[in-house]
Motif scaffolding. Structure first.
Motif, mmCIF file in Angstrom:
data_model
loop_
_atom_site.group_PDB
_atom_site.id
_atom_site.type_symbol
_atom_site.label_atom_id
_atom_site.label_comp_id
_atom_site.label_asym_id
_atom_site.label_seq_id
_atom_site.Cartn_x
_atom_site.Cartn_y
_atom_site.Cartn_z
ATOM 1 N N ILE A 245 0.875 -1.116 0.108
ATOM 2 C CA ILE A 245 -0.059 0.163 0.020
ATOM 3 C C ILE A 245 0.934 1.179 -0.018
ATOM 4 C CG2 ILE A 245 -0.164 0.170 2.490
ATOM 5 C CD1 ILE A 245 -3.130 0.945 1.972
ATOM 6 N N ARG A 246 0.608 2.312 -0.826
ATOM 7 C CA ARG A 246 1.251 3.256 -0.947
ATOM 8 C C ARG A 246 0.588 4.593 -0.712
ATOM 9 N NH1 ARG A 246 3.513 4.316 -6.873
ATOM 10 N NH2 ARG A 246 1.567 5.398 -6.852
ATOM 11 N N VAL A 247 1.090 5.189 0.106
ATOM 12 C CA VAL A 247 0.386 6.604 0.613
ATOM 13 C C VAL A 247 1.047 7.562 0.358
ATOM 14 C CG1 VAL A 247 -0.560 7.696 2.791
ATOM 15 C CG2 VAL A 247 -0.440 5.132 2.879
ATOM 16 N N GLU A 248 0.426 8.639 -0.439
ATOM 17 C CA GLU A 248 0.891 10.055 -0.724
ATOM 18 C C GLU A 248 0.483 10.888 0.256
ATOM 19 O OE1 GLU A 248 0.572 12.649 -4.707
ATOM 20 O OE2 GLU A 248 -0.033 10.507 -4.844
ATOM 21 N N THR A 249 1.276 11.472 1.129
ATOM 22 C CA THR A 249 0.996 12.420 2.059
ATOM 23 C C THR A 249 2.024 13.405 2.390
ATOM 24 O OG1 THR A 249 0.897 12.432 4.359
ATOM 25 C CG2 THR A 249 2.149 10.663 3.610
ATOM 26 N N PRO A 250 1.656 14.762 2.877
ATOM 27 C CA PRO A 250 2.821 15.601 3.205
ATOM 28 C C PRO A 250 3.476 15.405 4.615
ATOM 29 C CG PRO A 250 0.385 16.447 3.509
ATOM 30 C CD PRO A 250 0.418 15.246 2.882
ATOM 31 N N ASP A 251 2.864 14.459 5.369
ATOM 32 C CA ASP A 251 3.331 13.981 6.767
ATOM 33 C C ASP A 251 3.838 12.690 6.654
ATOM 34 O OD1 ASP A 251 1.709 16.326 7.012
ATOM 35 O OD2 ASP A 251 -0.049 14.793 7.702
ATOM 36 N N PRO A 252 4.806 12.380 5.963
ATOM 37 C CA PRO A 252 5.522 11.076 5.933
ATOM 38 C C PRO A 252 5.879 10.213 6.981
ATOM 39 C CG PRO A 252 6.963 12.583 4.795
ATOM 40 C CD PRO A 252 5.731 13.316 5.074
ATOM 41 N N ALA A 253 6.462 11.215 7.865
ATOM 42 C CA ALA A 253 6.712 10.372 9.377
ATOM 43 C C ALA A 253 5.748 9.791 9.893
ATOM 44 C CB ALA A 253 7.696 11.476 10.239
ATOM 45 N N ASP A 254 4.720 10.707 9.971
ATOM 46 C CA ASP A 254 3.556 10.239 10.670
ATOM 47 C C ASP A 254 2.735 9.262 10.160
ATOM 48 O OD1 ASP A 254 3.763 12.431 12.631
ATOM 49 O OD2 ASP A 254 2.192 13.583 11.523
ATOM 50 N N ALA A 255 2.822 9.150 8.777
ATOM 51 C CA ALA A 255 2.047 8.096 8.093
ATOM 52 C C ALA A 255 2.874 6.794 8.388
ATOM 53 C CB ALA A 255 2.090 8.299 6.675
#
Lengths: 322, 325
Positions: A245-255
């Motif tokens: 699963i790949r998540v595109e996010t501005p908060d990579p650390a949290d994700a």
């Protein structure tokens, strides 16, 4: 000792002949000079499959096809087409081997007549009709009377496919059928292969293009340096590697932290944050991410491609461009 | 049991099990050549077994002859050998017209009779030109297909290696006789136009009727055709060793030239009866009265020996060869 006995006693070509269009066991070709082109190849091509024979250029695909057709004698091992002795199998097999080869001074139609005459089981009375149909299927009817010399590369490739379709075939062996074709021609060949396969004909197609095999085939075998690296259905080949699963996010650390807390394995945070999906439902992961305050811009489930499989199996990139 | 012993045992087991046959698989030794003779083992699933058509061999031969006799190069060679008797005839006519008393016996005999031009033409053409024409078709037969890549498609059709070789040989035989017949016809027609028709005076001085003369021409065509076919078989054998047709053609032509050179060396005279090209000119036995059948049969025996030997070599080579072109 026990293990060895079991191995030696196991049936060599897993599938019985009637179920398999092509079986090889321990097929090996050592050329003079010691170069091993094909090394102990065990192929099992089920009837009715579209079987992609995948490997970089020089991995032994064409030598294997030549052995299957009786053009090259194996150094060791056995092979069978359609469970029949070679002489009886070949009339039911249409083949395209290492690009088109025709008589340049003959027309496309006369060339097909020539190869039809070489088949001892072909009926001369229906030759004209069959040749017409074959040319029609590959879209060469208009150029039937033109000399082969004046054919374009794409037309030559199509004529070779027409030659493989001269009679009722149970098996088509196509060696790099889209070589030299423009994107339009490539699409046409793919459609033709699908159409032929839907009629129950087994299609064995070699290619060095991973994407092509993924699109056309139900099964695949992967060759590397003369050895079979893997074979099976496309799904089972890809299934060997985990869906991510790949998540595109501005908060990579949290994700990454949330994914890790969810128990997902192999969490990576590079361009995007990704992890092995395992048994989780993607929507559930998404819900948790949102609940934990991670801004989700995009979410994707990435199924492993054959290229990933290849890289995973061999630890090398695939020479996609040849 | 020590580790070393275990390893050896494993290897031995694997090795002994290797050659065991899995049902339905074609053993390596049978995939080439003998596969066609093999009876079907399992009941064939799918389509009914396609029957081998009885006329299939002749259809392939017809296709082969069609290719050979439509190919401009082969037709051009026929035209060239056909032109030689015309040139020779015209030249002799001009010489003869000059009323030269010192004409040689051969020229005088042609000037005196139209049928003799055929034999004169043969004696020139069998030296090199006719062998070259036949060597081109024979040398091209397998190597040409291999070089163009069409060989792999013919064999995958499946033409069958033995069958294809037989067709190629018969094709070169037909071409050899075509070359010979074209020379004879061209010479006859030229002779009839340029020289008087009448009884034929033979080398032995005997005179025979025109009908007898024509019969003797027919016998010589049969003899020379067989000789050319033998050369064709040699070229065919060379053709199975290469993918470069020009190599096989050159090989056959060079062999002819070397033989002609050897013939010119007196010390090598004992060798002469065994040289193929030396036998081509043996057709002059028909110019004796009665025909020297002994000489003709000797020649035919040499042609037969060369043909059988060459075809054996070609068969051995071609049925076991890896087609990698």
């Amino acid at each position: 000792m026990t293990t060895a006995t079991q191995e030696a006693g196991a049936p060599l070509g897993a599938a019985p002949p009637s179920d398999a269009a092509i079986v090889t066991s321990g097929l090996t070709k050592r050329f003079r000079g010691g170069q091993v082109a094909v090394d102990a190849l065990d192929l099992a091509v089920p009837r009715g499959s579209v079987y992609g024979f995948l490997g970089p250029n020089g991995s032994g695909k064409t030598t294997t096809i030549r052995m299957l057709l009786g053009l090259v004698a194996p150094t060791e091992g056995e092979h069978a087409l359609l469970g029949l002795p070679l002489g009886q199998a070949l009339p039911r097999v249409g083949a395209l081997v290492e690009g088109p080869a025709f008589y340049p001074y003959l027309s496309g139609e006369a060339n097909l007549r020539r190869f039809d005459a070489a088949d001892p089981t072909a009926t001369p009375a229906t030759a004209k009709e069959r040749i017409g149909e074959a040319l029609e299927r590959v879209g060469l009817s208009a150029a039937a009377g033109k000399r082969f010399r004046n054919y374009s590369l794409g037309m030559r490739q199509r004529l070779a496919i027409a030659a493989a379709l001269l009679g009722p075939r149970e098996l088509l062996i196509l060696d790099e059928p889209t070589n030299g074709l423009d994107p339009q021609g490539t699409r046409e060949v793919r459609a033709l292969v699908k159409e032929i396969a839907s009629g129950g004909t087994t299609v064995f197609v070699s290619s060095h293009l991973l994407a092509e095999v993924e699109q056309m085939c139900t099964h695949a075998a992967i060759m590397r340096a003369g050895r079979l690296v893997a074979q099976g259905t496309i799904a089972s080949l890809s299934g060997g590697r985990a869906t991510r699963i790949r998540v595109e996010t501005p908060d990579p650390a949290d994700a990454a932290r949330v994914l890790g807390a969810l128990g997902l394995a192999d969490v990576r945070s590079d361009e995007h944050v990704s992890a092995e999906l395992g048994g989780h439902a993607p929507e559930e992961v998404n819900a948790v991410l949102v609940r934990e305050g991670v801004a989700v811009r995009g979410l994707a489930v990435v199924r492993p491609s054959l290229e990933d499989v290849f890289v995973g199996l061999t630890g090398e990139g695939f020479d996609v461009d040849g | 049991m020590s580790t070393a012993e275990t390893t050896t045992g494993t290897e031995a087991a694997t090795r002994t099990d290797r050659p065991r046959r899995t049902p339905g698989l074609v053993p390596v030794a049978e995939t080439i050549g003998s596969a066609e003779r093999h009876a079907p083992e399992p009941p064939p699933p799918g389509l009914p077994s396609p029957p081998r058509r009885p006329g299939a061999f002749w259809r392939l031969l017809g296709s082969e002859l069609g290719l050979t006799f439509r190919r401009p190069r082969n037709l051009a060679m026929l035209a060239v050998v056909a032109a030689v008797p015309v040139v020779v005839g015209v030249a002799l006519r001009m010489v003869g017209g000059g009323g030269d008393d010192e004409m040689s016996g051969l020229i005088a005999s042609v000037a005196g009779n139209s049928l003799m031009l055929t034999f004169v033409s043969f004696s020139f053409l069998t030296l090199l030109l006719m062998p070259v024409a036949v060597a081109v078709v024979g040398g091209d037969s397998i190597a040409g297909e291999a070089g163009a890549g069409t060989l792999r498609y013919l064999l995958a059709a499946p033409a069958g290696r033995g069958r294809l070789l037989a067709v190629k040989f018969l094709n070169v035989v037909v071409y050899a006789y075509a070359v010979t017949a074209v020379v004879a016809l061209s010479a006859l027609l030229t002779g009839l136009v340029l020289f008087p028709v009448g009884d034929v005076t033979l080398l032995s001085g005997t005179t025979v009727s025109v009908t007898d003369g024509l019969l003797r021409i027919a016998v010589s065509v049969g003899y020379i055709g067989a000789g050319m076919a033998a050369l064709g078989a040699v070229a065919l054998a060379l053709s199975t060793f290469t993918e470069v047709p020009i190599g096989a053609i050159a090989g056959a032509v060079v062999a002819v030239i070397v033989c002609q050179v050897l013939r010119a060396i007196p010390e090598l005279a004992p060798l002469e009866p065994y040289l193929l090209p030396a036998r081509f000119t043996g057709f002059d036995a028909v110019l004796r009265a009665p025909i020297d059948t002994g000489a003709l049969l000797d020649g035919l025996a040499v042609f037969g020996a060369y043909t059988v030997l060459s075809l054996s070599v070609a068969w051995a080579r071609f049925t076991g060869k890896d087609i990698t072109s």
